[in-house]
Write an enzyme that holds these catalytic residues in place. Structure first.
Site, PDB file in Angstrom:
ATOM      1  N   ASP A  13     -25.600 -10.121 -26.010  1.00  0.00           N
ATOM      2  CA  ASP A  13     -27.037 -10.062 -26.342  1.00  0.00           C
ATOM      3  C   ASP A  13     -27.800  -9.124 -25.419  1.00  0.00           C
ATOM      4  O   ASP A  13     -28.993  -9.309 -25.179  1.00  0.00           O
ATOM      5  CB  ASP A  13     -27.673 -11.468 -26.283  1.00  0.00           C
ATOM      6  CG  ASP A  13     -26.900 -12.487 -27.091  1.00  0.00           C
ATOM      7  OD1 ASP A  13     -26.621 -12.200 -28.268  1.00  0.00           O
ATOM      8  OD2 ASP A  13     -26.567 -13.560 -26.547  1.00  0.00           O
ATOM      9  N   LYS A  16     -27.169  -3.935 -27.293  1.00  0.00           N
ATOM     10  CA  LYS A  16     -26.264  -2.816 -27.583  1.00  0.00           C
ATOM     11  C   LYS A  16     -26.631  -2.082 -28.874  1.00  0.00           C
ATOM     12  O   LYS A  16     -26.541  -0.860 -28.956  1.00  0.00           O
ATOM     13  CB  LYS A  16     -24.824  -3.334 -27.658  1.00  0.00           C
ATOM     14  CG  LYS A  16     -24.316  -3.894 -26.344  1.00  0.00           C
ATOM     15  CD  LYS A  16     -22.919  -4.480 -26.474  1.00  0.00           C
ATOM     16  CE  LYS A  16     -22.898  -5.790 -27.228  1.00  0.00           C
ATOM     17  NZ  LYS A  16     -23.622  -6.883 -26.558  1.00  0.00           N
ATOM     18  N   GLY A  40     -24.271 -10.280 -33.359  1.00  0.00           N
ATOM     19  CA  GLY A  40     -25.405  -9.740 -34.089  1.00  0.00           C
ATOM     20  C   GLY A  40     -26.111  -8.674 -33.278  1.00  0.00           C
ATOM     21  O   GLY A  40     -26.630  -8.948 -32.202  1.00  0.00           O
ATOM     22  N   HIS A  41     -26.091  -7.430 -33.776  1.00  0.00           N
ATOM     23  CA  HIS A  41     -26.776  -6.341 -33.094  1.00  0.00           C
ATOM     24  C   HIS A  41     -28.101  -6.066 -33.807  1.00  0.00           C
ATOM     25  O   HIS A  41     -28.119  -5.697 -34.979  1.00  0.00           O
ATOM     26  CB  HIS A  41     -25.903  -5.082 -33.072  1.00  0.00           C
ATOM     27  CG  HIS A  41     -24.711  -5.225 -32.184  1.00  0.00           C
ATOM     28  ND1 HIS A  41     -23.779  -4.224 -31.987  1.00  0.00           N
ATOM     29  CD2 HIS A  41     -24.294  -6.260 -31.418  1.00  0.00           C
ATOM     30  CE1 HIS A  41     -22.850  -4.643 -31.144  1.00  0.00           C
ATOM     31  NE2 HIS A  41     -23.153  -5.877 -30.790  1.00  0.00           N
ATOM     32  N   GLN A 221     -20.292  -8.484 -28.172  1.00  0.00           N
ATOM     33  CA  GLN A 221     -20.363  -9.512 -27.132  1.00  0.00           C
ATOM     34  C   GLN A 221     -20.607  -8.865 -25.757  1.00  0.00           C
ATOM     35  O   GLN A 221     -21.354  -7.905 -25.669  1.00  0.00           O
ATOM     36  CB  GLN A 221     -19.100 -10.394 -27.124  1.00  0.00           C
ATOM     37  CG  GLN A 221     -19.003 -11.343 -28.296  1.00  0.00           C
ATOM     38  CD  GLN A 221     -18.261 -10.744 -29.483  1.00  0.00           C
ATOM     39  OE1 GLN A 221     -17.395  -9.910 -29.347  1.00  0.00           O
ATOM     40  NE2 GLN A 221     -18.608 -11.194 -30.664  1.00  0.00           N
TER      41      GLN A 221
END
Length: 423
Positions: A13, A16, A40-41, A221
């Site tokens: 988180d 990225k 989740g990006h 991650q």
């Protein structure tokens, strides 16, 4: 040509997706090398917000090639939903996205196994996202997995064998389930997946490099969730570190160029596991609220704490980081005092290295720095940074022995400031 690698240095988180989106114009190719839809990006630009789970974050930038590498695990039903939503918003995928035939498939029964294993662990559960990531990587390592390339030949038989094996395991766990709806959506996802360009990604990436194309490898991650070097067993099931780009794309170590390490100005963690600098007071809640610290995929509250320089030094070492990118500086704009953990106290002894086990008895040793008490969200140049924030950056660079080249002062693509540029 060499590939550059971008990855998170904390517990995920870190931001990225935004940085990949910002850097993509400098590259011809963006390649995702590990993880699955548990990552989740989040990207924000032109008044829109997008959350990518499996698709590389370079997908929004024109005619760039985007590759889902062999180290990724892919859920066809979730991929279909994600891809169709992007296409509906005006972002064509089929001509931009290539998928490795060697990427492993997350089956419906993998997701059920994930829930069953967590239930069996009771109070000692890891806190997975329930997306079937762990069971899929387990099948991969035990040589029982299904791969994307399997959908092109005798797929029904291969699927039936793998499903029957999972059903035997679930029976032994006495776990009740109904796979009907999951399986229906999954099979629709398989049909959708067949419409994409399925490639031998290791050949494609290396051939692109031979042609002089520039490649950015995107990690998911964070380093502290790496299956080998993270806070085991509260980790993900893949190698999130720079070495994962080699195994997740088929690249030789001599092909690695710059390694961009992304860090927040503070620290967060989702799910169970040790977190030495976690704050349980009003300060932690304030950071969560100001930083909107909720999981992009799960919506879970993120645990918040001060920046941990012990863990960051470790992450920089195992990744060979050459440049740092500092995210969410603006979240700390209102604080009078900023704290940073520079060492741990373990059994009364002060240490400055990351130990084998941080689950118990680790007390952070803090230094305090003055806050900048300035709204930085409208700033567009490092010349506008307040003196206290420049001092904070200098402190981090000295402690981490690595230059901070990019600073983010807000969630939007435009709220990104590069440092040390020609003036």
């Amino acid at each position: 040509m060499k590939v550059d690698v971008l990855l998170g240095l904390q517990w995920g988180d870190e931001g990225k997706g935004k940085v990949v989106d910002v850097l993509t114009p400098r590259y011809d190719v963006v390649a995702r090398f590990q993880g699955g839809p548990n990552a989740g990006h989040t990207l924000e630009f032109e008044g829109q917000k997008y959350v990518l789970r499996s698709i590389p974050s370079g997908i929004f930038q024109g005619d760039k090639v985007n590759i889902i590498g062999n180290g990724v695990v892919l859920d066809p039903s979730l991929f279909k939903a994600e891809a169709e939503a992007l296409e509906a918003s005006g972002h064509p995928l089929k001509e931009r996205l290539h998928i490795s035939k060697k990427a492993h498939l997350i089956m419906p029964t993998h997701r059920i196994l994930d829930a069953a294993y967590e239930a069996a662990k009771g109070a000692s559960k890891v806190g997975t996202t329930g997306k079937g990531i762990g069971p899929t990587y387990t099948d991969k390592v035990s040589r029982n997995g299904l791969r994307v390339g399997d959908i092109l030949n005798n797929f029904e038989e291969k699927y039936a064998v793998a499903k029957a094996r999972h059903e035997q395991i679930l029976k032994s766990l006495n776990y009740e389930y109904d796979v009907t709806e999951l399986e229906k959506q999954w099979m629709e996802g398989i049909d959708y997946l067949r419409q994409f360009c399925l490639v031998d990604s290791e050949h494609e990436v290396n051939n692109l490099l031979k042609e002089g194309k520039s490649v950015l490898c995107e990690g998911a991650q964070g380093t502290m969730l790496d299956v080998d070097f993270g806070s085991y067993p509260f980790v993900t099931s893949s190698n999130t570190i720079c070495a994962g780009a080699c195994t997740g794309l088929g690249l030789g170590p001599n092909k690695i160029g710059e390694v961009f390490g992304i860090m927040k100005a503070y620290c967060t963690r989702v799910g169970a596991g040790p977190f030495p600098t976690e704050l349980f007071d009003e300060t932690g809640k304030t950071i969560r609220d100001l930083g909107h610290e909720y999981g992009a995929v799960t919506g879970r509250e993120r645990r918040c704490g001060w920046v941990d320089l012990v863990a960051l030094r470790y992450s920089i070492m195992v990744n060979g980081v050459t440049q740092l990118i500092l995210m969410k500086s603006d979240v700390l704009d209102a604080f009078d005092t900023i704290k940073a953990c520079v060492a741990y106290k373990v059994n009364g002894e002060e240490i400055d290295y990351f130990p084998y086990d941080i689950t118990e008895g680790v007390e952070p040793v803090y230094v305090e720095l003055p806050g900048w008490k300035t709204d930085m969200t409208k700033m567009t140049s490092e010349d506008e940074f307040p003196e206290e924030f420049n001092a904070y950056i200098s402190f981090l660079e000295e402690q981490l022995e690595t230059p901070i080249k990019i600073v983010s002062v807000g969630p939007d693509r435009a709220q990104t400031i590069e440092r040390y540029t020609e003036k």
